[in-house]
Design a protein around this motif. Structure first.
Motif, PDB file in Angstrom:
ATOM      1  N   ILE A  26      16.591  11.795 -15.750  1.00  0.00           N
ATOM      2  CA  ILE A  26      15.576  12.382 -16.440  1.00  0.00           C
ATOM      3  C   ILE A  26      14.201  10.542 -16.238  1.00  0.00           C
ATOM      4  N   ILE A  27      14.511   9.463 -16.013  1.00  0.00           N
ATOM      5  CA  ILE A  27      13.681   8.753 -15.864  1.00  0.00           C
ATOM      6  C   ILE A  27      12.582   9.556 -14.284  1.00  0.00           C
ATOM      7  N   ARG A  28      13.685   9.522 -13.258  1.00  0.00           N
ATOM      8  CA  ARG A  28      12.547   9.832 -11.984  1.00  0.00           C
ATOM      9  C   ARG A  28      12.698  11.135 -12.033  1.00  0.00           C
ATOM     10  N   THR A  29      12.878  12.261 -12.551  1.00  0.00           N
ATOM     11  CA  THR A  29      11.503  13.469 -12.774  1.00  0.00           C
ATOM     12  C   THR A  29      10.565  12.956 -14.209  1.00  0.00           C
ATOM     13  N   PHE A  30      10.581  12.992 -15.006  1.00  0.00           N
ATOM     14  CA  PHE A  30      10.139  12.497 -15.755  1.00  0.00           C
ATOM     15  C   PHE A  30       9.102  11.491 -16.776  1.00  0.00           C
ATOM     16  N   LEU A  31       9.082  10.250 -16.038  1.00  0.00           N
ATOM     17  CA  LEU A  31       8.879   8.781 -16.297  1.00  0.00           C
ATOM     18  C   LEU A  31       8.074   7.709 -14.717  1.00  0.00           C
ATOM     19  N   PHE A  32       8.586   8.183 -14.732  1.00  0.00           N
ATOM     20  CA  PHE A  32       8.578   6.901 -12.790  1.00  0.00           C
ATOM     21  C   PHE A  32       9.237   7.848 -11.669  1.00  0.00           C
ATOM     22  N   SER A  33       8.450   7.400 -10.460  1.00  0.00           N
ATOM     23  CA  SER A  33       9.089   8.110  -8.852  1.00  0.00           C
ATOM     24  C   SER A  33       8.969   6.684  -7.970  1.00  0.00           C
ATOM     25  N   PRO A  34       9.408   6.227  -7.213  1.00  0.00           N
ATOM     26  CA  PRO A  34       8.754   6.274  -6.171  1.00  0.00           C
ATOM     27  C   PRO A  34       8.539   7.021  -5.002  1.00  0.00           C
ATOM     28  N   VAL A  35       7.739   6.804  -3.852  1.00  0.00           N
ATOM     29  CA  VAL A  35       7.146   7.525  -2.986  1.00  0.00           C
ATOM     30  C   VAL A  35       6.963   6.012  -1.972  1.00  0.00           C
ATOM     31  N   THR A  36       7.044   7.146  -0.827  1.00  0.00           N
ATOM     32  CA  THR A  36       6.169   6.138   0.608  1.00  0.00           C
ATOM     33  C   THR A  36       4.491   6.335   0.672  1.00  0.00           C
ATOM     34  N   VAL A  37       4.332   5.221   1.526  1.00  0.00           N
ATOM     35  CA  VAL A  37       2.760   5.639   1.497  1.00  0.00           C
ATOM     36  C   VAL A  37       3.015   6.104   3.316  1.00  0.00           C
ATOM     37  N   ASP A  38       2.201   7.417   2.948  1.00  0.00           N
ATOM     38  CA  ASP A  38       2.129   7.911   4.672  1.00  0.00           C
ATOM     39  C   ASP A  38       1.202   8.050   5.141  1.00  0.00           C
ATOM     40  N   GLY A  39       0.830   6.621   6.244  1.00  0.00           N
ATOM     41  CA  GLY A  39      -0.862   6.781   6.938  1.00  0.00           C
ATOM     42  C   GLY A  39      -1.737   5.476   6.189  1.00  0.00           C
ATOM     43  N   ALA A  40      -2.966   5.768   7.199  1.00  0.00           N
ATOM     44  CA  ALA A  40      -3.612   4.840   6.546  1.00  0.00           C
ATOM     45  C   ALA A  40      -4.590   5.219   5.205  1.00  0.00           C
ATOM     46  N   SER A  41      -4.499   6.419   5.300  1.00  0.00           N
ATOM     47  CA  SER A  41      -6.031   6.278   4.572  1.00  0.00           C
ATOM     48  C   SER A  41      -6.609   5.736   3.335  1.00  0.00           C
ATOM     49  N   MET A  42      -5.912   5.504   2.799  1.00  0.00           N
ATOM     50  CA  MET A  42      -6.171   4.158   1.751  1.00  0.00           C
ATOM     51  C   MET A  42      -5.795   2.412   1.767  1.00  0.00           C
ATOM     52  N   GLU A  43      -5.769   2.138   3.277  1.00  0.00           N
ATOM     53  CA  GLU A  43      -5.819   0.892   4.308  1.00  0.00           C
ATOM     54  C   GLU A  43      -7.506   0.358   3.465  1.00  0.00           C
ATOM     55  N   PRO A  44      -7.630  -1.038   2.251  1.00  0.00           N
ATOM     56  CA  PRO A  44      -6.804  -1.912   2.774  1.00  0.00           C
ATOM     57  C   PRO A  44      -5.945  -1.409   1.592  1.00  0.00           C
ATOM     58  N   THR A  45      -6.368  -0.835   0.449  1.00  0.00           N
ATOM     59  CA  THR A  45      -5.572  -1.038  -0.590  1.00  0.00           C
ATOM     60  C   THR A  45      -3.773  -0.802  -0.562  1.00  0.00           C
ATOM     61  N   LEU A  46      -3.401   0.109  -0.028  1.00  0.00           N
ATOM     62  CA  LEU A  46      -1.881   0.478   0.495  1.00  0.00           C
ATOM     63  C   LEU A  46      -2.043   0.634   1.554  1.00  0.00           C
ATOM     64  N   HIS A  47      -0.695   0.081   2.274  1.00  0.00           N
ATOM     65  CA  HIS A  47      -0.963   0.422   3.949  1.00  0.00           C
ATOM     66  C   HIS A  47       0.373   1.036   3.581  1.00  0.00           C
ATOM     67  N   ASP A  48      -0.107   1.691   5.203  1.00  0.00           N
ATOM     68  CA  ASP A  48       1.335   2.333   5.646  1.00  0.00           C
ATOM     69  C   ASP A  48       2.976   2.114   5.698  1.00  0.00           C
TER      70      ASP A  48
END
Length: 188
Positions: A26-48
């Motif tokens: 329930i927590i993972r489906t409706f509240l929080f979930s981990p996600v892996t950033v794929d690629g450099a499109s959000m650098e330098p804020t988020l990294h691959d």
């Protein structure tokens, strides 16, 4: 007497495990979930390859704000994208000389300072001029922080664009980086 006590203990353990599994689901489906950033499109804020925690409450609270980093579902390519919300429904978006204007007003984008400096040092603009574009109702205009390497709401000559993002395609909002541990931080 010992047999029934052991069986009761086993049943209690099984109930506890089932309850823990259901709560995690329930927590993972409706509240929080981990996600892996794929690629450099959000650098330098988020990294691959960084892992971020995403709040999934968007589906029932529905609050997306300008500047939020959102996870977008692309059903056509069966892929998720991480982008920043730039334009809200009904707004006019325009980019002139690397400056963002929303409804004619300049909007500061402090998260771009490092990328703008790098682009300008190389004699380039970070973002090509475009607009004014009107964001349709119930849609958002998104861009990556690394504007030179981002597939986002902007169109290009090759058709590489996510277009305007409908509200139902937004899975969640990024809150913080959890991995690698040395990069643990809030996302802004």
């Amino acid at each position: 007497m010992k047999v029934s006590f052991l069986r009761e203990k086993e049943i209690n353990w099984l109930k506890s495990l089932i309850l823990a599994f259901l709560l995690a689901l329930i927590i993972r489906t409706f509240l929080f979930s981990p996600v892996t950033v794929d690629g450099a499109s959000m650098e330098p804020t988020l990294h691959d390859r960084e892992r971020i925690i995403v709040t999934r409450t968007i589906t029932w609270i529905g609050e997306v704000n300008r500047g939020d980093i959102v996870i977008i579902n692309d059903t056509v390519n069966d892929k998720n994208y991480v982008k920043r919300v730039i334009g809200m429904p009904g707004e006019l978006i325009e980019m002139k000389d690397d400056k963002l204007f929303i409804n004619g007003e300049f909007i500061d984008e402090p998260y771009l300072s490092e990328n703008k400096k790098r682009a300008h040092d190389n004699g380039r603009k970070l973002t090509s001029d475009f607009g004014p574009l009107k964001v349709p109702d119930n849609h958002f205009f998104v861009m990556g922080d690394n504007r030179l390497r981002s597939v986002d709401s902007r169109s290009d000559l090759f058709g590489n664009s996510l277009g305007y993002i409908s509200e139902d395609r937004i899975i969640g909002i990024s809150k913080f980086v959890i991995y690698p541990l040395s990069n643990l931080r809030l996302t802004k």
